[in-house]
Design an enzyme around this catalytic site. Structure first.
Site, PDB file in Angstrom:
ATOM      1  N   LYS A   1       0.860  -1.185   0.000  1.00 29.49           N
ATOM      2  CA  LYS A   1       0.000   0.000   0.000  1.00 29.49           C
ATOM      3  C   LYS A   1       0.896   1.235   0.000  1.00 29.49           C
ATOM      4  CE  LYS A   1      -2.466   3.274   2.424  1.00 29.49           C
ATOM      5  NZ  LYS A   1      -1.881   4.238   1.509  1.00 29.49           N
TER       6      LYS A   1
ATOM      7  N   GLU B   1       8.659   0.932  11.482  1.00 32.18           N
ATOM      8  CA  GLU B   1       9.859   1.757  11.280  1.00 32.18           C
ATOM      9  C   GLU B   1       9.343   3.186  11.183  1.00 32.18           C
ATOM     10  OE1 GLU B   1      11.217  -2.191  10.114  1.00 32.18           O
ATOM     11  OE2 GLU B   1      10.306  -1.044   8.539  1.00 32.18           O
TER      12      GLU B   1
ATOM     13  N   GLU C   1       9.194  16.047  15.222  1.00 29.77           N
ATOM     14  CA  GLU C   1       9.723  15.835  13.880  1.00 29.77           C
ATOM     15  C   GLU C   1       9.065  16.813  12.913  1.00 29.77           C
ATOM     16  OE1 GLU C   1       8.579  12.148  11.951  1.00 29.77           O
ATOM     17  OE2 GLU C   1      10.568  12.000  11.054  1.00 29.77           O
TER      18      GLU C   1
ATOM     19  N   CYS D   1      13.582  10.318   7.302  1.00 26.12           N
ATOM     20  CA  CYS D   1      13.275   9.929   8.686  1.00 26.12           C
ATOM     21  C   CYS D   1      14.480  10.091   9.592  1.00 26.12           C
ATOM     22  CB  CYS D   1      12.783   8.496   8.711  1.00 26.12           C
ATOM     23  SG  CYS D   1      13.889   7.390   7.838  1.00 26.12           S
TER      24      CYS D   1
HETATM   25  P1  NAD Z   1       2.162   8.456   7.669  1.00 30.00           P
HETATM   26  O1  NAD Z   1       2.335   7.698   8.933  1.00 30.00           O
HETATM   27  O2  NAD Z   1       1.173   9.555   7.642  1.00 30.00           O
HETATM   28  O3  NAD Z   1       1.743   7.459   6.489  1.00 30.00           O
HETATM   29  C1  NAD Z   1       2.464   6.290   6.231  1.00 30.00           C
HETATM   30  C2  NAD Z   1       1.528   5.269   5.610  1.00 30.00           C
HETATM   31  O4  NAD Z   1       0.500   4.953   6.554  1.00 30.00           O
HETATM   32  C3  NAD Z   1       0.839   5.762   4.343  1.00 30.00           C
HETATM   33  O5  NAD Z   1       0.754   4.718   3.412  1.00 30.00           O
HETATM   34  C4  NAD Z   1      -0.546   6.144   4.858  1.00 30.00           C
HETATM   35  O6  NAD Z   1      -1.542   6.044   3.859  1.00 30.00           O
HETATM   36  C5  NAD Z   1      -0.771   5.121   5.949  1.00 30.00           C
HETATM   37  N1  NAD Z   1      -1.733   5.574   6.955  1.00 30.00           N
HETATM   38  C6  NAD Z   1      -1.991   6.855   7.329  1.00 30.00           C
HETATM   39  N2  NAD Z   1      -2.968   6.877   8.259  1.00 30.00           N
HETATM   40  C7  NAD Z   1      -3.335   5.591   8.487  1.00 30.00           C
HETATM   41  C8  NAD Z   1      -4.294   4.975   9.346  1.00 30.00           C
HETATM   42  N3  NAD Z   1      -5.104   5.681  10.139  1.00 30.00           N
HETATM   43  N4  NAD Z   1      -4.384   3.614   9.330  1.00 30.00           N
HETATM   44  C9  NAD Z   1      -3.581   2.897   8.519  1.00 30.00           C
HETATM   45  N5  NAD Z   1      -2.682   3.425   7.661  1.00 30.00           N
HETATM   46  C10 NAD Z   1      -2.547   4.764   7.656  1.00 30.00           C
HETATM   47  O7  NAD Z   1       3.620   8.945   7.252  1.00 30.00           O
HETATM   48  P2  NAD Z   1       4.038   9.802   5.983  1.00 30.00           P
HETATM   49  O8  NAD Z   1       3.546  11.193   6.211  1.00 30.00           O
HETATM   50  O9  NAD Z   1       3.645   9.089   4.730  1.00 30.00           O
HETATM   51  O10 NAD Z   1       5.634   9.732   6.077  1.00 30.00           O
HETATM   52  C11 NAD Z   1       6.373  10.516   6.937  1.00 30.00           C
HETATM   53  C12 NAD Z   1       6.753   9.738   8.190  1.00 30.00           C
HETATM   54  O11 NAD Z   1       7.422   8.531   7.829  1.00 30.00           O
HETATM   55  C13 NAD Z   1       7.736  10.484   9.060  1.00 30.00           C
HETATM   56  O12 NAD Z   1       7.347  10.369  10.412  1.00 30.00           O
HETATM   57  C14 NAD Z   1       9.055   9.748   8.830  1.00 30.00           C
HETATM   58  O13 NAD Z   1       9.973   9.855   9.878  1.00 30.00           O
HETATM   59  C15 NAD Z   1       8.573   8.357   8.637  1.00 30.00           C
HETATM   60  N6  NAD Z   1       9.591   7.538   7.949  1.00 30.00           N
HETATM   61  C16 NAD Z   1      10.280   6.596   8.672  1.00 30.00           C
HETATM   62  C17 NAD Z   1      11.270   5.837   8.057  1.00 30.00           C
HETATM   63  C18 NAD Z   1      12.042   4.781   8.821  1.00 30.00           C
HETATM   64  O14 NAD Z   1      12.683   3.938   8.183  1.00 30.00           O
HETATM   65  N7  NAD Z   1      12.017   4.765  10.142  1.00 30.00           N
HETATM   66  C19 NAD Z   1      11.561   6.040   6.702  1.00 30.00           C
HETATM   67  C20 NAD Z   1      10.844   7.009   6.005  1.00 30.00           C
HETATM   68  C21 NAD Z   1       9.852   7.746   6.634  1.00 30.00           C
END
Ligand code: NAD
Length: 493
Positions: free
Chosen positions: A190, A266, A396, A300
């Protein structure tokens, strides 16, 4: 031919943007026909309307994944056979490098040259790395008594759901898919709702490479609908997640409410970069800038907290500000752009809100700032006089915003660095070998980079401490997520 903007605009006329989900080897509309717009954040232009899938579509994808997993068409193939297919996929990604780079840039606003040189070759290399690893893995025989043989083998978990963010769409997809597929699982990917384009093209290339229908499915749509349905699904055995800490916690809850599926979060970060007075200052400045401004700061593990020893702070800031101001901000399709657009105007407004709040709480703006608020672009921003209690030091931002603090002793530097709910990564700069070991050992972070920044390799695990989550991507350790241990006892007569 130089790859300038005209080159990419010409290329754009030759590529087709996929708009449907990919389930059981076919592109398909969502079951109720719903779509949502995918926007180019750099221009505001509508790229395409994408299938907004729902719970029924998730059920279709999970059923296809379960069916193919049980059939053994992929799960029971010899590792060497899966290796050949995944190597072919890596080759196809490389053959379609420019198309994928352009898709990524149009979709998320990152400089196309970064996508071309970093993201897309990195994805191909990830598939290649795991393909090469899989036929070199052995099981174990336990040291039991002589009347028994106890074999410990690894089996695929079954149906894996991978829910990923938008900052490195194809790379993070590869980090999940390569180890999950190579070990024989069937997967539902997804992508983030903002960034589906390369995931859909990847699915098509995977089919061309020979991955059987139903083994790799891509379900597009909103997180609170598609992500949630995957998280709650009783037929999903393992959920690997990269994204925010907030949503990572939701997935742990979804698992608890359904089938206790394994969840591997992650998540976010607020990584410190410790710069000691005895370091190579020019190298530290160069890497500090990359550490927070690369990919518009949407990383991240971005080194968003810069902790500098007081005695060199003025010198550091002078060079760091000059570096920040020298970075080319602008059109992601221009070949010299270093900072493109943030993912969307909503996120840009959030980044600007953080800058504003930092100033209200007492930080000083040394360079950058909100930029042109009619765009999704925020220039490299440096904030000084930051205290560890301020919001900018704790939350963040996920944008090109560096928060600078100072310290007078090693002890204080370590305390400042560890004062965070996150623990994804840390960097430290010193020419003192003893200090390097001493400090690295006390930093509560999954990766510590000494005299370098965000060090990463396919051979090393990547993941966090504390609320940066406990899943690990990359390296052979990532295979732990996608396999389960089986012990088989044989009683000898
Ligand atoms: P997000 O958590 O908003 O979304 C990530 C995924 O989760 C997306 O596919 C989104 O559609 C899904 N999602 C959102 N709400 C949901 C819900 N209620 N139920 C189920 N799924 C849901 O994150 P983002 O804005 O896409 O990305 C930024 C974040 O990702 C930052 O916090 C960043 O630090 C983190 N990140 C972490 C790593 C790592 O390896 N630790 C790598 C890249 C990004």
């Amino acid at each position: 031919m130089s790859k300038d903007k005209a080159y990419w605009l010409a290329k754009r006329t030759q590529i087709t943007l996929r708009t449907q989900a990919f389930i059981n080897g076919e592109f398909t509309n969502s079951s109720n026909g719903d779509t949502y717009p995918t926007i180019n954040p750099a221009s505001g232009e509508l790229l395409v309307d994408i299938a907004a899938c729902n719970e029924a579509d998730v059920n279709r994808a999970v059923a296809a994944a379960r069916r193919t997993f049980e059939s053994g068409v992929w799960s029971k193939q010899a590792p060497a056979e899966r290796k050949a297919v995944i190597k072919k996929l890596a080759q196809l990604i490389n053959e379609n490098l420019e198309e994928l780079a352009l898709l990524e840039s149009l979709n998320v606003g990152k400089p196309v040259m970064d996508a071309l040189n970093v993201d897309i070759p990195g994805s191909a290399a990830c598939f290649e790395w795991y393909a090469e690893a899989v036929d070199k893995l052995y099981g174990e025989v336990a040291p039991t008594d002589r009347n028994n043989i106890a074999m410990i083998t690894r089996e695929p978990v079954g149906v894996v759901a991978a829910v990923i963010p938008w900052n490195f769409p194809l790379d993070i997809a590869a980090w999940k898919l390569a180890p999950a597929l190579i070990t024989g699982n069937s997967v539902i990917l997804k992508p983030a709702e903002q960034s589906p384009l390369t995931a859909l093209r990847l699915a098509e290339l995977a089919k061309e490479a020979g991955i059987p229908d139903g083994v790799l499915n891509v379900v597009t749509g909103y997180g609170h609908i598609v992500g949630k349905a995957l998280g709650l699904h009783n037929e999903v055995d393992c959920l690997t997640f990269t994204g925010s800490t907030e949503v990572g916690k939701l997935f742990m809850g979804y698992a608890a409410q359904s089938n206790m599926k394994q969840v591997w979060p992650e998540t976010g970060g607020k990584s410190p970069n410790l710069i000691f007075a005895d370091c190579d200052l020019d190298a530290a400045v160069e890497h500090a800038a990359m550490g927070i401004f690369f990919n518009q700061g949407e990383v991240c593990s971005a080194n968003s907290r810069i902790l500098v020893e007081s005695s060199i702070k003025a010198q550091f800031l002078e060079k760091f500000i000059a570096k920040a101001q020298s970075m080319k901000v602008g059109d992601p399709l221009a070949s010299d752009t270093q900072i493109g657009a943030l993912i969307d105007s909503k996120h840009a407004a959030n980044v600007r809100r953080y800058i504003g709040q930092a100033l209200e709480e007492g930080a000083a703006l040394l360079t950058g700032g909100p930029g042109d608020e009619s765009t999704a672009t925020v220039p490299p921003t440096v904030l000084d006089n930051v205290l560890e209690t301020m919001t900018i030091a704790q939350e963040e931002v996920f944008g090109p915003v560096a928060a600078v603090m100072s310290f007078d002793s090693e002890e204080q530097a370590i305390a400042l660095a560890n004062n965070s709910v996150y623990g994804l990564a840390a960097s430290l700069w010193t020419s003192n070998l003893n200090r390097a070991h001493r400090v690295a050992a006390r930093l509560r972070a999954g990766t510590v980079s000494v005299n370098t920044m965000d060090a990463l390799d396919f051979s090393t695990p990547f993941g966090g401490y504390k609320q940066s989550g406990f899943g690990r991507d990359l390296s052979l350790h990532a295979l732990d997520k996608f396999t389960q241990l089986k012990t088989t006892w044989i009683k000898l007569g």
